[in-house]
Design a protein around this motif. Structure first.
Motif, PDB file in Angstrom:
ATOM      1  N   ILE A  85       0.806  -1.223   0.000  1.00 29.30           N
ATOM      2  CA  ILE A  85       0.000   0.000   0.000  1.00 29.30           C
ATOM      3  C   ILE A  85       0.838   1.272   0.000  1.00 29.30           C
ATOM      4  CG2 ILE A  85      -1.974  -1.095   1.151  1.00 29.30           C
ATOM      5  CD1 ILE A  85      -1.104   0.297   3.756  1.00 29.30           C
ATOM      6  N   GLU A  86       2.156   1.132   0.041  1.00 32.75           N
ATOM      7  CA  GLU A  86       2.979   2.332   0.261  1.00 32.75           C
ATOM      8  C   GLU A  86       2.888   3.370  -0.865  1.00 32.75           C
ATOM      9  OE1 GLU A  86       7.062   1.180   0.918  1.00 32.75           O
ATOM     10  OE2 GLU A  86       7.298   0.375  -1.113  1.00 32.75           O
ATOM     11  N   ASP A  87       2.700   2.898  -2.084  1.00 33.48           N
ATOM     12  CA  ASP A  87       2.645   3.855  -3.197  1.00 33.48           C
ATOM     13  C   ASP A  87       1.227   4.283  -3.572  1.00 33.48           C
ATOM     14  OD1 ASP A  87       5.391   3.838  -3.434  1.00 33.48           O
ATOM     15  OD2 ASP A  87       5.368   2.099  -4.781  1.00 33.48           O
ATOM     16  N   VAL A  88       0.267   3.879  -2.769  1.00 32.67           N
ATOM     17  CA  VAL A  88      -1.123   4.170  -3.096  1.00 32.67           C
ATOM     18  C   VAL A  88      -1.575   5.429  -2.360  1.00 32.67           C
ATOM     19  CG1 VAL A  88      -3.470   3.258  -3.099  1.00 32.67           C
ATOM     20  CG2 VAL A  88      -1.531   1.693  -3.326  1.00 32.67           C
ATOM     21  N   ASP A  89      -2.274   6.308  -3.076  1.00 32.46           N
ATOM     22  CA  ASP A  89      -2.707   7.561  -2.460  1.00 32.46           C
ATOM     23  C   ASP A  89      -4.087   7.473  -1.826  1.00 32.46           C
ATOM     24  OD1 ASP A  89      -0.425   8.977  -3.020  1.00 32.46           O
ATOM     25  OD2 ASP A  89      -1.088   9.491  -5.051  1.00 32.46           O
ATOM     26  N   GLN A  90      -5.013   6.838  -2.539  1.00 36.28           N
ATOM     27  CA  GLN A  90      -6.404   6.834  -2.105  1.00 36.28           C
ATOM     28  C   GLN A  90      -6.678   5.744  -1.071  1.00 36.28           C
ATOM     29  OE1 GLN A  90      -8.613   9.072  -3.695  1.00 36.28           O
ATOM     30  NE2 GLN A  90      -6.733   9.898  -4.614  1.00 36.28           N
ATOM     31  N   ALA A  91      -7.400   6.133  -0.009  1.00 35.90           N
ATOM     32  CA  ALA A  91      -7.716   5.188   1.058  1.00 35.90           C
ATOM     33  C   ALA A  91      -8.535   3.975   0.573  1.00 35.90           C
ATOM     34  CB  ALA A  91      -8.428   5.902   2.194  1.00 35.90           C
ATOM     35  N   PRO A  92      -9.539   4.187  -0.304  1.00 36.18           N
ATOM     36  CA  PRO A  92     -10.315   3.004  -0.742  1.00 36.18           C
ATOM     37  C   PRO A  92      -9.423   1.964  -1.425  1.00 36.18           C
ATOM     38  CG  PRO A  92     -11.497   5.005  -1.302  1.00 36.18           C
ATOM     39  CD  PRO A  92     -10.151   5.440  -0.802  1.00 36.18           C
ATOM     40  N   GLU A  93      -8.509   2.439  -2.267  1.00 39.53           N
ATOM     41  CA  GLU A  93      -7.618   1.506  -2.952  1.00 39.53           C
ATOM     42  C   GLU A  93      -6.635   0.859  -1.961  1.00 39.53           C
ATOM     43  OE1 GLU A  93      -7.906   0.251  -5.816  1.00 39.53           O
ATOM     44  OE2 GLU A  93      -5.969  -0.787  -5.963  1.00 39.53           O
ATOM     45  N   LYS A  94      -6.212   1.631  -0.979  1.00 36.42           N
ATOM     46  CA  LYS A  94      -5.346   1.070   0.068  1.00 36.42           C
ATOM     47  C   LYS A  94      -6.030  -0.100   0.777  1.00 36.42           C
ATOM     48  CE  LYS A  94      -2.274   4.765   1.554  1.00 36.42           C
ATOM     49  NZ  LYS A  94      -1.830   5.644   2.627  1.00 36.42           N
ATOM     50  N   LEU A  95      -7.296   0.119   1.078  1.00 39.70           N
ATOM     51  CA  LEU A  95      -8.067  -0.905   1.783  1.00 39.70           C
ATOM     52  C   LEU A  95      -8.171  -2.180   0.941  1.00 39.70           C
ATOM     53  CD1 LEU A  95      -9.463  -0.797   4.557  1.00 39.70           C
ATOM     54  CD2 LEU A  95     -11.604  -0.423   3.352  1.00 39.70           C
ATOM     55  N   ARG A  96      -8.456  -2.007  -0.332  1.00 42.64           N
ATOM     56  CA  ARG A  96      -8.510  -3.154  -1.255  1.00 42.64           C
ATOM     57  C   ARG A  96      -7.197  -3.920  -1.278  1.00 42.64           C
ATOM     58  NH1 ARG A  96     -12.757  -3.293  -4.631  1.00 42.64           N
ATOM     59  NH2 ARG A  96     -13.735  -1.291  -5.032  1.00 42.64           N
ATOM     60  N   ARG A  97      -6.112  -3.167  -1.445  1.00 41.78           N
ATOM     61  CA  ARG A  97      -4.795  -3.817  -1.543  1.00 41.78           C
ATOM     62  C   ARG A  97      -4.410  -4.477  -0.235  1.00 41.78           C
ATOM     63  NH1 ARG A  97      -0.923  -0.836  -5.579  1.00 41.78           N
ATOM     64  NH2 ARG A  97      -2.497  -0.148  -7.083  1.00 41.78           N
ATOM     65  N   MET A  98      -4.749  -3.814   0.857  1.00 38.16           N
ATOM     66  CA  MET A  98      -4.429  -4.377   2.167  1.00 38.16           C
ATOM     67  C   MET A  98      -5.095  -5.741   2.329  1.00 38.16           C
ATOM     68  SD  MET A  98      -5.427  -2.972   5.951  1.00 38.16           S
ATOM     69  CE  MET A  98      -4.915  -3.897   7.407  1.00 38.16           C
ATOM     70  N   PHE A  99      -6.369  -5.800   2.033  1.00 39.26           N
ATOM     71  CA  PHE A  99      -7.126  -7.045   2.171  1.00 39.26           C
ATOM     72  C   PHE A  99      -6.546  -8.119   1.251  1.00 39.26           C
ATOM     73  CE2 PHE A  99     -11.782  -8.326   3.262  1.00 39.26           C
ATOM     74  CZ  PHE A  99     -11.344  -9.583   3.643  1.00 39.26           C
ATOM     75  N   LYS A 100      -6.315  -7.728   0.007  1.00 39.48           N
ATOM     76  CA  LYS A 100      -5.789  -8.684  -0.959  1.00 39.48           C
ATOM     77  C   LYS A 100      -4.429  -9.233  -0.514  1.00 39.48           C
ATOM     78  CE  LYS A 100      -4.665  -9.288  -5.789  1.00 39.48           C
ATOM     79  NZ  LYS A 100      -4.265  -8.644  -7.036  1.00 39.48           N
TER      80      LYS A 100
END
Lengths: 205, 205
Positions: A85-100
């Motif tokens: 998630i380090e290079d991701v700006d948007q929280a919704p996308e962070k959440l997706r990547r975190m879960f994945k």
């Protein structure tokens, strides 16, 4: 940071630190070949070529060694998640990547190494400190993402942040805990996607 | 309704039906005392006072008997869930009660009777027909509630109904499947409440 330090009353300099690491590395190797449950500290000492008494200078019990191994493994998963998630700006996308990533990294670790899985399963079943610490770290990371999303206006702010965090953590939990993860192998691809979608719908402002 | 009927090629009248029930009742009693895994059909026959050959006239295998027991247990949970929502008008409240009751009923059953739990765990691990049928029934019930809520304007209609159903089912699954439920005993009270809240937020129109 390393919780296992509490288990020994020895004052340790860099040398002792190296010995500890050496024991943990050798033990990981040994356990992953012969299993954690059946191995005694004597077996382990014999295989490393140290005396049992010497090992007990650094670790108070077999579980203390297991805790160190577990801390390393779970720390590895956490590092993978943070990296994802380090290079991701948007929280919704962070959440997706975190879960994945949490599902993928846990799956990689536990399916690659059955014996390591055995240690992690003991840790989860007996609520070792390493597991508790890991869960707290993941929850903290989740809450950080939620807070960011709220500040950016991506997520609603009516629901108390703690309640939101606890509920989403409950959704992720069956895919983090190795004891439950094993029963979710059949949905390992679609579950993080479908559940992230549901969670994000629940977060809509 | 009773899926075990497929396992025997016998034509059965009401008498045969009674014998089948008799075997299932005696087997439930026997398994719950001595366990499912270790018991053979011979043991079972001896304890009921029937010949092994006679039991095989009605059930093709031990699993076929286990399937009948499982169908009864899971059917019991399903009946409890349907009863819990029958007097409720609003879909959101139905969803809450459904989630709560499914956890409570599963917990009651599996914690009361360790041996019965053993059968249900085998059924879940080996994907017996009884389990698959039960999951389909619960999914269908969930979808029915979602459809009602959409029609009444309580739930959003953008997300495809199938996707919505699948995701919510994934949220419930760790509390239905006995293999996972055992690791959720510590959150058995708060999880259905917190997760229902999250799910209902995700369903907001």
């Amino acid at each position: 940071m390393n919780d296992e330090y509490n288990h020994s009353s020895l004052k340790r300099g860099p040398v002792a630190h190296d010995v500890r690491d050496q024991i943990v590395i050798a033990a990981t190797e040994h356990f992953s070949r012969y299993g954690y449950g059946k191995t005694t500290v004597s077996d382990l000492a014999k295989s490393i070529g140290f005396s049992k008494a010497y090992i007990y200078k650094f670790f108070s019990s077999k579980q203390a060694i297991g805790e160190s191994i577990c801390t390393n493994c779970l720390g590895g998963i956490e590092a993978d998640v943070r990296k994802a998630i380090e290079d991701v700006d948007q929280a919704p996308e962070k959440l997706r990547r975190m879960f994945k990533e949490i599902v993928q990294a846990s799956f990689r670790l536990f399916s690659q190494d059955q014996k390591l899985y055995e240690i992690a399963a003991s840790a989860a079943a007996e609520r070792w400190q390493a597991t508790i610490q890991y869960e707290q770290n993941i929850k903290a990371l989740l809450q950080e993402i939620l807070r960011e999303g709220r500040q950016a206006g991506d997520f609603e702010r009516k629901t108390p942040l703690d309640e939101m965090t606890a509920a989403i953590y409950l959704v992720m939990r069956p895919y983090m805990n190795p004891l439950m993860l094993q029963y979710n192998f059949d949905v390992i691809e679609e579950a993080p996607v479908q559940l992230s979608n549901l969670v994000l719908r629940s977060l809509a402002p």
